[in-house]
Scaffold this motif. Structure first.
Motif, PDB file in Angstrom:
ATOM      1  N   GLU A 115      -9.833  39.607 -19.625  1.00 21.07           N
ATOM      2  CA  GLU A 115      -8.402  39.318 -19.578  1.00 21.07           C
ATOM      3  C   GLU A 115      -7.972  38.885 -18.189  1.00 21.07           C
ATOM      4  O   GLU A 115      -7.181  37.955 -18.027  1.00 21.07           O
ATOM      5  N   MET A 116      -8.511  39.547 -17.166  1.00 21.39           N
ATOM      6  CA  MET A 116      -8.159  39.194 -15.795  1.00 21.39           C
ATOM      7  C   MET A 116      -8.633  37.787 -15.444  1.00 21.39           C
ATOM      8  O   MET A 116      -7.912  37.019 -14.800  1.00 21.39           O
ATOM      9  N   LYS A 117      -9.834  37.422 -15.875  1.00 22.01           N
ATOM     10  CA  LYS A 117     -10.336  36.071 -15.600  1.00 22.01           C
ATOM     11  C   LYS A 117      -9.477  35.019 -16.290  1.00 22.01           C
ATOM     12  O   LYS A 117      -9.216  33.953 -15.722  1.00 22.01           O
ATOM     13  N   ASN A 118      -9.036  35.314 -17.500  1.00 19.25           N
ATOM     14  CA  ASN A 118      -8.171  34.366 -18.197  1.00 19.25           C
ATOM     15  C   ASN A 118      -6.843  34.179 -17.464  1.00 19.25           C
ATOM     16  O   ASN A 118      -6.317  33.061 -17.361  1.00 19.25           O
ATOM     17  N   ASP A 119      -6.298  35.276 -16.957  1.00 17.13           N
ATOM     18  CA  ASP A 119      -5.007  35.212 -16.274  1.00 17.13           C
ATOM     19  C   ASP A 119      -5.071  34.350 -15.025  1.00 17.13           C
ATOM     20  O   ASP A 119      -4.222  33.495 -14.791  1.00 17.13           O
ATOM     21  N   THR A 120      -6.073  34.587 -14.190  1.00 20.58           N
ATOM     22  CA  THR A 120      -6.150  33.822 -12.948  1.00 20.58           C
ATOM     23  C   THR A 120      -6.587  32.388 -13.188  1.00 20.58           C
ATOM     24  O   THR A 120      -6.389  31.535 -12.336  1.00 20.58           O
ATOM     25  N   ALA A 121      -7.210  32.138 -14.335  1.00 23.28           N
ATOM     26  CA  ALA A 121      -7.544  30.757 -14.684  1.00 23.28           C
ATOM     27  C   ALA A 121      -6.310  30.001 -15.148  1.00 23.28           C
ATOM     28  O   ALA A 121      -6.334  28.791 -15.310  1.00 23.28           O
ATOM     29  N   GLY A 122      -5.199  30.737 -15.361  1.00 25.64           N
ATOM     30  CA  GLY A 122      -3.960  30.088 -15.762  1.00 25.64           C
ATOM     31  C   GLY A 122      -3.851  29.828 -17.243  1.00 25.64           C
ATOM     32  O   GLY A 122      -3.013  29.033 -17.665  1.00 25.64           O
ATOM     33  N   GLN A 123      -4.679  30.500 -18.055  1.00 28.25           N
ATOM     34  CA  GLN A 123      -4.573  30.312 -19.490  1.00 28.25           C
ATOM     35  C   GLN A 123      -5.098  31.554 -20.203  1.00 28.25           C
ATOM     36  O   GLN A 123      -5.872  32.329 -19.664  1.00 28.25           O
ATOM     37  N   PHE A 124      -4.633  31.734 -21.434  1.00 29.38           N
ATOM     38  CA  PHE A 124      -5.061  32.855 -22.250  1.00 29.38           C
ATOM     39  C   PHE A 124      -4.771  32.510 -23.700  1.00 29.38           C
ATOM     40  O   PHE A 124      -4.083  31.540 -24.003  1.00 29.38           O
ATOM     41  N   SER A 125      -5.257  33.338 -24.588  1.00 30.83           N
ATOM     42  CA  SER A 125      -5.013  33.130 -26.013  1.00 30.83           C
ATOM     43  C   SER A 125      -3.898  34.065 -26.449  1.00 30.83           C
ATOM     44  O   SER A 125      -4.029  35.285 -26.378  1.00 30.83           O
ATOM     45  N   GLY A 126      -2.782  33.478 -26.875  1.00 33.79           N
ATOM     46  CA  GLY A 126      -1.621  34.272 -27.259  1.00 33.79           C
ATOM     47  C   GLY A 126      -0.630  33.422 -28.020  1.00 33.79           C
ATOM     48  O   GLY A 126      -0.999  32.432 -28.660  1.00 33.79           O
ATOM     49  N   ILE A 127       0.657  33.784 -27.914  1.00 36.27           N
ATOM     50  CA  ILE A 127       1.678  33.049 -28.668  1.00 36.27           C
ATOM     51  C   ILE A 127       2.676  32.342 -27.759  1.00 36.27           C
ATOM     52  O   ILE A 127       3.475  31.546 -28.244  1.00 36.27           O
ATOM     53  N   GLY A 128       2.680  32.639 -26.451  1.00 31.21           N
ATOM     54  CA  GLY A 128       3.491  31.857 -25.520  1.00 31.21           C
ATOM     55  C   GLY A 128       4.899  32.346 -25.280  1.00 31.21           C
ATOM     56  O   GLY A 128       5.820  31.527 -25.250  1.00 31.21           O
ATOM     57  N   ILE A 129       5.077  33.645 -25.106  1.00 35.00           N
ATOM     58  CA  ILE A 129       6.404  34.164 -24.773  1.00 35.00           C
ATOM     59  C   ILE A 129       6.298  35.099 -23.578  1.00 35.00           C
ATOM     60  O   ILE A 129       5.247  35.690 -23.316  1.00 35.00           O
ATOM     61  N   GLU A 130       7.405  35.197 -22.844  1.00 34.96           N
ATOM     62  CA  GLU A 130       7.531  36.183 -21.777  1.00 34.96           C
ATOM     63  C   GLU A 130       8.472  37.267 -22.270  1.00 34.96           C
ATOM     64  O   GLU A 130       9.575  36.974 -22.741  1.00 34.96           O
ATOM     65  N   VAL A 131       8.032  38.512 -22.168  1.00 30.71           N
ATOM     66  CA  VAL A 131       8.815  39.616 -22.713  1.00 30.71           C
ATOM     67  C   VAL A 131       8.960  40.715 -21.675  1.00 30.71           C
ATOM     68  O   VAL A 131       8.189  40.818 -20.730  1.00 30.71           O
ATOM     69  N   ASP A 132       9.963  41.543 -21.886  1.00 29.21           N
ATOM     70  CA  ASP A 132      10.167  42.726 -21.055  1.00 29.21           C
ATOM     71  C   ASP A 132      11.045  43.686 -21.849  1.00 29.21           C
ATOM     72  O   ASP A 132      11.732  43.288 -22.799  1.00 29.21           O
ATOM     73  N   VAL A 133      11.035  44.950 -21.438  1.00 26.17           N
ATOM     74  CA  VAL A 133      11.859  45.952 -22.111  1.00 26.17           C
ATOM     75  C   VAL A 133      13.257  45.920 -21.506  1.00 26.17           C
ATOM     76  O   VAL A 133      13.435  46.117 -20.308  1.00 26.17           O
ATOM     77  N   ARG A 134      14.245  45.639 -22.331  1.00 29.42           N
ATOM     78  CA  ARG A 134      15.637  45.607 -21.919  1.00 29.42           C
ATOM     79  C   ARG A 134      16.456  46.527 -22.831  1.00 29.42           C
ATOM     80  O   ARG A 134      16.409  46.375 -24.046  1.00 29.42           O
ATOM     81  N   ASP A 135      17.148  47.479 -22.205  1.00 27.11           N
ATOM     82  CA  ASP A 135      17.958  48.441 -22.972  1.00 27.11           C
ATOM     83  C   ASP A 135      17.122  49.148 -24.033  1.00 27.11           C
ATOM     84  O   ASP A 135      17.574  49.400 -25.156  1.00 27.11           O
ATOM     85  N   GLY A 136      15.875  49.454 -23.676  1.00 29.37           N
ATOM     86  CA  GLY A 136      15.005  50.187 -24.576  1.00 29.37           C
ATOM     87  C   GLY A 136      14.321  49.358 -25.637  1.00 29.37           C
ATOM     88  O   GLY A 136      13.503  49.880 -26.403  1.00 29.37           O
ATOM     89  N   MET A 137      14.619  48.063 -25.701  1.00 26.37           N
ATOM     90  CA  MET A 137      14.031  47.190 -26.721  1.00 26.37           C
ATOM     91  C   MET A 137      13.162  46.112 -26.074  1.00 26.37           C
ATOM     92  O   MET A 137      13.521  45.554 -25.034  1.00 26.37           O
ATOM     93  N   LEU A 138      12.025  45.834 -26.696  1.00 25.50           N
ATOM     94  CA  LEU A 138      11.161  44.750 -26.229  1.00 25.50           C
ATOM     95  C   LEU A 138      11.858  43.430 -26.533  1.00 25.50           C
ATOM     96  O   LEU A 138      12.105  43.093 -27.694  1.00 25.50           O
ATOM     97  N   THR A 139      12.181  42.678 -25.467  1.00 24.67           N
ATOM     98  CA  THR A 139      13.041  41.502 -25.608  1.00 24.67           C
ATOM     99  C   THR A 139      12.323  40.256 -25.096  1.00 24.67           C
ATOM    100  O   THR A 139      11.629  40.300 -24.074  1.00 24.67           O
ATOM    101  N   VAL A 140      12.499  39.153 -25.785  1.00 24.90           N
ATOM    102  CA  VAL A 140      11.929  37.874 -25.371  1.00 24.90           C
ATOM    103  C   VAL A 140      12.781  37.306 -24.233  1.00 24.90           C
ATOM    104  O   VAL A 140      13.978  37.062 -24.411  1.00 24.90           O
ATOM    105  N   LEU A 141      12.158  37.102 -23.069  1.00 29.30           N
ATOM    106  CA  LEU A 141      12.878  36.535 -21.926  1.00 29.30           C
ATOM    107  C   LEU A 141      12.856  35.014 -21.951  1.00 29.30           C
ATOM    108  O   LEU A 141      13.844  34.368 -21.616  1.00 29.30           O
TER     109      LEU A 141
END
Length: 554
Positions: A115-141
């Motif tokens: 996972e670390m190698k994928n991150d620093t390579a600038g790519q990974f396998s996923g769905i393409g969203i940035e998320v964070d916990v806001r007001d107790g809920m996992l929220t799409v940023l």
């Protein structure tokens, strides 16, 4: 975050770790070999206790304690109430060993290392969203354009209630759950504000390329480049961003805000290359290993240097490691005005040692020092101009002492006969304010607005007051003079001319510089001292450069 980046692997760092710790290039012992060797040590100790004359590790050797490890493992395997996985026991033991060193050294299991190698390579396998916990809920940023999430209709602000039938409230591994093998599917139960019913989406994972660099034009000739993390292609991405901004500005870029806020670090060589873009000569960074031994020095090169752009470097408490190297180098060379708040303070370098079973050891091997000899460890970078992040919407203009009526409101006032003959300057806030609002969470970013104000003010002042033959940057006005070497002599740190030389040439310019430091950037009705303050970081002995791997600082 789905794009949550972690410290990465760098080939030179790998070689550095191998050369320093294993100069003859021997392969490291496998976990099984370590256990067998420890068992041998244990048998030697037991034989000695039985009166058999045989060799044992020298008294006080730390490896004698491996007998304790094998004995504990033996007890666990034979007597624990449930079956145990011996590999998990070994991984847990190694993990605990490394965690006794410092917060940034770590043992990485094979899946963590991948996972670390994928991150620093600038790519990974996923769905393409940035998320964070806001007001107790996992929220799409944010949602990356052209990704599976974008095609499925996910938008910023959506709340993720479940991931594959698992509730997200209290979940900590949501990033790992949304990532997975390319082509596999993940189920997301989403709740959108203003809508009563939730939606269940089945999204197929795909290869996602991380956007480590974002840029936009505030107005003609003034741009912003935000570096989120120093991944493998950041130098090329920044060069492309500068070229795009110049093209959009008609070929000329006068001022640039280099935004390193909340940048956790990344690859050291990329940080050096970014600093080298704007510094024409001298030291960028130096690394020192155990007992102060210099491991590496990195220096700037004149070729390709962009010294024609005024720069303000934005930092905050989330700027760490490689981001602090860039900010410190630009500050020490007087090449940029560093603005914002105190940085994180991670001044150590890590290398990655790959192990034969696919796991890896991330080990702290050095401390780094800025060109003037400063260690950032624990202290961080002190900005030249301190600007706290405040919410403009919560501030009220204090203009009670101003007259309610102006000249145009008085009965019988004289008319301005030039109104239709001479074009007036545009009124209202600068055009860049609206652009900042579009690119900011909540529609406002006071620190970025202040940086924009400083760049504009500097452009106006330099055009009106300063000698045309010498066009220093804002950093030359706010920063100090040349750095002092350990021997006490002054040495050039790559700057074209020092602020001392500039202010001695024209005393009137000193007043103009003071006006820049003290009065620009505060909103209407706010005292500049209430929100911004100045404080240049001290310059000490001239030091030299560095190399290795910088990991994320938080």
């Amino acid at each position: 975050m789905d794009t949550g980046l972690h410290p990465g692997v760098h080939d030179s760092a790998r070689r550095l770790g191998k050369g320093a710790d294993n100069p003859v290039g021997r392969r490291p012992l496998s976990n099984r070999a370590i256990v067998l060797w420890a068992a041998g040590v244990c048998s030697l100790v037991l034989s000695t206790l039985a009166g058999v004359a045989t060799a044992v590790p020298r008294k006080g050797s730390p490896y004698q304690k491996l007998a304790l490890l094998t004995r504990v493992m033996s007890y666990v395997e034979q007597s624990y109430v449930e079956d145990v996985d011996s590999d998990e026991l070994i991984y847990g033991a190694v993990k605990g060993l490394v965690e006794t060193l410092d917060p940034h050294s770590a043992f990485l299991r094979p899946e963590q290392y991948r996972e670390m190698k994928n991150d620093t390579a600038g790519q990974f396998s996923g769905i393409g969203i940035e998320v964070d916990v806001r007001d107790g809920m996992l929220t799409v940023l944010s949602v990356m354009d052209g990704t599976p999430a974008a095609r499925a209709g996910v938008v910023a602000g959506d709340q993720i209630v479940r991931i594959d039938d698992q509730p997200t409230r209290g979940m900590t591994d949501y990033v790992a759950r949304m990532r997975g093998k390319r082509g596999s599917a993940v189920q997301l139960l989403l709740q959108r504000r203003g809508q009563r019913d939730s939606r269940l989406l089945v999204i197929q994972r795909d290869l996602i390329k991380v956007r480590s660099v974002e840029s936009f034009l505030l107005e003609a000739s003034y741009g912003v480049i935000k570096v989120k993390q120093f991944t493998e292609t950041v130098d090329r991405d920044v060069e492309a961003a500068i070229a795009a901004l110049e093209k959009e500005s008609g070929g000329k870029l006068l001022g640039l805000v280099l935004d390193l806020r909340n940048n956790p670090g990344g690859l050291l060589d990329q940080a050096v290359r970014i600093a080298d873009m704007f510094i024409d000569s001298g030291l960028i960074v130096r690394t020192e290993g155990r007992n102060g031994r210099i491991l590496d020095e990195e220096r700037a090169h004149h070729r390709g240097t962009r010294d024609d752009i005024s720069i303000i470097c934005l930092v905050n408490g989330g700027s760490a490691s490689a981001a602090e190297i860039v900010a410190g180098a630009l500050q020490d060379h007087g090449r940029a005005l560093v603005m914002g708040t105190q940085t994180f303070g991670k001044g150590s370098v890590q290398t990655i040692i790959e192990l034969e079973d696919g796991s890896a050891l991330k080990l702290t091997i050095a401390r780094y020092f800025t060109p003037s000899g400063r260690s950032i460890q624990e202290k961080g970078i002190s900005p030249d101009v301190v600007v706290e992040q405040v919410k403009l919407s919560e501030l009220k203009p204090q203009n009670s002492e101003e007259p309610v009526q102006k000249e145009r409101d008085l009965h019988g006032h004289l008319k301005n006969k030039q109104r239709d003959q001479i074009a007036r300057r545009p009124s209202g806030p600068p055009v860049g304010y609206a652009v900042i609002a579009q690119h900011s969470t909540g529609g406002e970013d006071y620190q970025l607005r202040t940086a924009y104000d400083y760049l504009k003010a500097w452009s106006i002042l330099s055009a009106r007051l300063l000698p045309r033959r010498s066009t220093p940057t804002p950093a030359h006005v706010a920063g100090g003079g040349p750095a002092t070497s350990p021997t006490g002599t002054e040495e050039s740190v790559g700057r074209k001319s020092s602020s001392r030389e500039l202010l001695e040439q024209r005393p009137a310019d000193a007043a103009a510089a003071a006006a820049v430091r003290g009065s620009v950037g505060a909103p209407i009705g706010l005292s500049p001292q209430a929100v911004t303050g100045t404080g240049s970081a001290p310059t000490r002995g001239l030091a030299s450069g560095l190399s290795g791997l910088i990991d994320e600082g938080r």
